[in-house]
Design a protein around this motif. Structure first.
Motif, PDB file in Angstrom:
ATOM      1  N   ILE A   7     -13.456  11.869  23.578  1.00 26.07           N
ATOM      2  CA  ILE A   7     -12.657  12.779  22.761  1.00 26.07           C
ATOM      3  C   ILE A   7     -11.990  13.799  23.683  1.00 26.07           C
ATOM      4  N   ALA A   8     -10.688  14.001  23.505  1.00 22.60           N
ATOM      5  CA  ALA A   8      -9.950  15.020  24.250  1.00 22.60           C
ATOM      6  C   ALA A   8      -9.769  16.235  23.350  1.00 22.60           C
ATOM      7  N   VAL A   9     -10.194  17.394  23.848  1.00 26.47           N
ATOM      8  CA  VAL A   9     -10.027  18.647  23.124  1.00 26.47           C
ATOM      9  C   VAL A   9      -8.973  19.465  23.853  1.00 26.47           C
ATOM     10  N   ILE A  10      -7.920  19.850  23.132  1.00 26.64           N
ATOM     11  CA  ILE A  10      -6.800  20.575  23.725  1.00 26.64           C
ATOM     12  C   ILE A  10      -6.601  21.867  22.954  1.00 26.64           C
ATOM     13  N   ASP A  11      -6.839  22.969  23.625  1.00 35.51           N
ATOM     14  CA  ASP A  11      -6.674  24.279  22.975  1.00 35.51           C
ATOM     15  C   ASP A  11      -6.529  25.335  24.060  1.00 35.51           C
ATOM     16  N   ASP A  12      -5.577  26.230  23.895  1.00 36.48           N
ATOM     17  CA  ASP A  12      -5.379  27.285  24.882  1.00 36.48           C
ATOM     18  C   ASP A  12      -6.409  28.400  24.744  1.00 36.48           C
ATOM     19  N   ASP A  13      -7.109  28.466  23.637  1.00 34.96           N
ATOM     20  CA  ASP A  13      -8.156  29.459  23.416  1.00 34.96           C
ATOM     21  C   ASP A  13      -9.432  28.954  24.090  1.00 34.96           C
ATOM     22  N   GLU A  14      -9.702  29.485  25.278  1.00 32.20           N
ATOM     23  CA  GLU A  14     -10.801  28.967  26.079  1.00 32.20           C
ATOM     24  C   GLU A  14     -12.153  29.059  25.373  1.00 32.20           C
ATOM     25  N   SER A  15     -12.418  30.170  24.734  1.00 29.96           N
ATOM     26  CA  SER A  15     -13.735  30.323  24.098  1.00 29.96           C
ATOM     27  C   SER A  15     -13.900  29.315  22.951  1.00 29.96           C
ATOM     28  N   PHE A  16     -12.855  29.107  22.173  1.00 29.36           N
ATOM     29  CA  PHE A  16     -12.934  28.127  21.093  1.00 29.36           C
ATOM     30  C   PHE A  16     -13.084  26.727  21.675  1.00 29.36           C
ATOM     31  N   ARG A  17     -12.260  26.421  22.688  1.00 26.81           N
ATOM     32  CA  ARG A  17     -12.291  25.085  23.294  1.00 26.81           C
ATOM     33  C   ARG A  17     -13.674  24.774  23.863  1.00 26.81           C
ATOM     34  N   LEU A  18     -14.255  25.716  24.598  1.00 32.12           N
ATOM     35  CA  LEU A  18     -15.563  25.460  25.199  1.00 32.12           C
ATOM     36  C   LEU A  18     -16.651  25.342  24.135  1.00 32.12           C
ATOM     37  N   ALA A  19     -16.553  26.132  23.090  1.00 29.58           N
ATOM     38  CA  ALA A  19     -17.526  26.011  21.997  1.00 29.58           C
ATOM     39  C   ALA A  19     -17.417  24.651  21.313  1.00 29.58           C
ATOM     40  N   LEU A  20     -16.191  24.178  21.142  1.00 27.83           N
ATOM     41  CA  LEU A  20     -15.984  22.865  20.524  1.00 27.83           C
ATOM     42  C   LEU A  20     -16.515  21.756  21.423  1.00 27.83           C
ATOM     43  N   VAL A  21     -16.266  21.878  22.718  1.00 25.91           N
ATOM     44  CA  VAL A  21     -16.768  20.887  23.673  1.00 25.91           C
ATOM     45  C   VAL A  21     -18.291  20.854  23.632  1.00 25.91           C
ATOM     46  N   GLU A  22     -18.909  22.020  23.616  1.00 19.07           N
ATOM     47  CA  GLU A  22     -20.376  22.092  23.577  1.00 19.07           C
ATOM     48  C   GLU A  22     -20.913  21.488  22.281  1.00 19.07           C
ATOM     49  N   SER A  23     -20.258  21.794  21.184  1.00 22.72           N
ATOM     50  CA  SER A  23     -20.688  21.268  19.895  1.00 22.72           C
ATOM     51  C   SER A  23     -20.581  19.745  19.857  1.00 22.72           C
ATOM     52  N   LEU A  24     -19.454  19.215  20.319  1.00 14.96           N
ATOM     53  CA  LEU A  24     -19.260  17.764  20.324  1.00 14.96           C
ATOM     54  C   LEU A  24     -20.227  17.087  21.285  1.00 14.96           C
ATOM     55  N   GLY A  25     -20.469  17.728  22.425  1.00 10.66           N
ATOM     56  CA  GLY A  25     -21.424  17.175  23.385  1.00 10.66           C
ATOM     57  C   GLY A  25     -22.822  17.118  22.804  1.00 10.66           C
ATOM     58  N   SER A  26     -23.197  18.144  22.035  1.00 16.39           N
ATOM     59  CA  SER A  26     -24.535  18.150  21.433  1.00 16.39           C
ATOM     60  C   SER A  26     -24.668  17.055  20.376  1.00 16.39           C
ATOM     61  N   LEU A  27     -23.541  16.584  19.868  1.00 13.40           N
ATOM     62  CA  LEU A  27     -23.562  15.488  18.890  1.00 13.40           C
ATOM     63  C   LEU A  27     -23.508  14.121  19.570  1.00 13.40           C
ATOM     64  N   GLY A  28     -23.446  14.117  20.905  1.00 13.18           N
ATOM     65  CA  GLY A  28     -23.478  12.865  21.653  1.00 13.18           C
ATOM     66  C   GLY A  28     -22.125  12.328  22.059  1.00 13.18           C
ATOM     67  N   TYR A  29     -21.075  13.078  21.809  1.00 13.67           N
ATOM     68  CA  TYR A  29     -19.740  12.616  22.184  1.00 13.67           C
ATOM     69  C   TYR A  29     -19.447  12.965  23.637  1.00 13.67           C
ATOM     70  N   ASP A  30     -18.715  12.081  24.311  1.00 17.87           N
ATOM     71  CA  ASP A  30     -18.162  12.390  25.625  1.00 17.87           C
ATOM     72  C   ASP A  30     -16.856  13.126  25.381  1.00 17.87           C
ATOM     73  N   VAL A  31     -16.672  14.244  26.058  1.00 14.00           N
ATOM     74  CA  VAL A  31     -15.531  15.104  25.776  1.00 14.00           C
ATOM     75  C   VAL A  31     -14.860  15.531  27.084  1.00 14.00           C
ATOM     76  N   ARG A  32     -13.547  15.554  27.081  1.00 14.01           N
ATOM     77  CA  ARG A  32     -12.763  16.181  28.147  1.00 14.01           C
ATOM     78  C   ARG A  32     -11.946  17.270  27.495  1.00 14.01           C
ATOM     79  N   ASP A  33     -11.829  18.401  28.172  1.00 16.95           N
ATOM     80  CA  ASP A  33     -11.056  19.485  27.581  1.00 16.95           C
ATOM     81  C   ASP A  33      -9.879  19.862  28.464  1.00 16.95           C
ATOM     82  N   PHE A  34      -8.845  20.330  27.785  1.00 26.33           N
ATOM     83  CA  PHE A  34      -7.588  20.701  28.436  1.00 26.33           C
ATOM     84  C   PHE A  34      -7.082  21.997  27.818  1.00 26.33           C
ATOM     85  N   SER A  35      -6.509  22.855  28.657  1.00 24.15           N
ATOM     86  CA  SER A  35      -6.024  24.146  28.170  1.00 24.15           C
ATOM     87  C   SER A  35      -4.598  24.073  27.626  1.00 24.15           C
TER      88      SER A  35
END
Length: 125
Positions: A7-35
């Motif tokens: 899953i690619a997460v794209i958001d310029d809001d760093e705190s939201f993006r990192l929280a989403l990445v952490e949440s998805l990771g805790s659900l077992g998803y592989d995630v890459r994030d982009f600003s």
């Protein structure tokens, strides 16, 4: 590595993006994030991406513009769009540009997981 699609997460809001990445990771998803959408497109190979979660309103290329480019380049990648804005007609514009789900910040994690399950179970277009 999990069996879940990347899953690619794209958001310029760093705190939201990192929280989403952490949440998805805790659900077992592989995630890459982009600003930014530009950083995502410049990242190279989009083939392993199983789903894109993007903010609609970002500096530079918007999530809607990203969706248009992805539909021309990789129409099989499903998109979930998120926004903090309440703008009449925005959900329809997002849907017309390929968004399977539109989530309004802040949203419950159950709303996101429901969208992901629906997106990842759908056959590619």
């Amino acid at each position: 590595m999990s069996q879940e699609p990347l899953i690619a997460v794209i958001d310029d809001d760093e705190s939201f993006r990192l929280a989403l990445v952490e949440s998805l990771g805790s659900l077992g998803y592989d995630v890459r994030d982009f600003s930014s959408a530009e950083a995502f497109l410049a990242s190279g190979d989009l083939d392993p991406i199983g789903c894109v979660i993007t903010d609609i309103h970002m500096p530079g290329m918007s999530g809607i513009d990203l969706a248009r480019r992805l539909m021309a380049r990789q129409p099989r990648i499903p998109m979930i769009m998120v926004t903090a804005r309440s703008q009449p007609g925005l959900d329809d514009i997002a849907a017309a540009n390929g968004a399977v789900c539109v989530l309004h910040k802040p949203f419950e994690s159950q709303a996101l997981t429901g969208c992901l399950q629906r997106v990842l179970r759908s056959p590619p277009p």
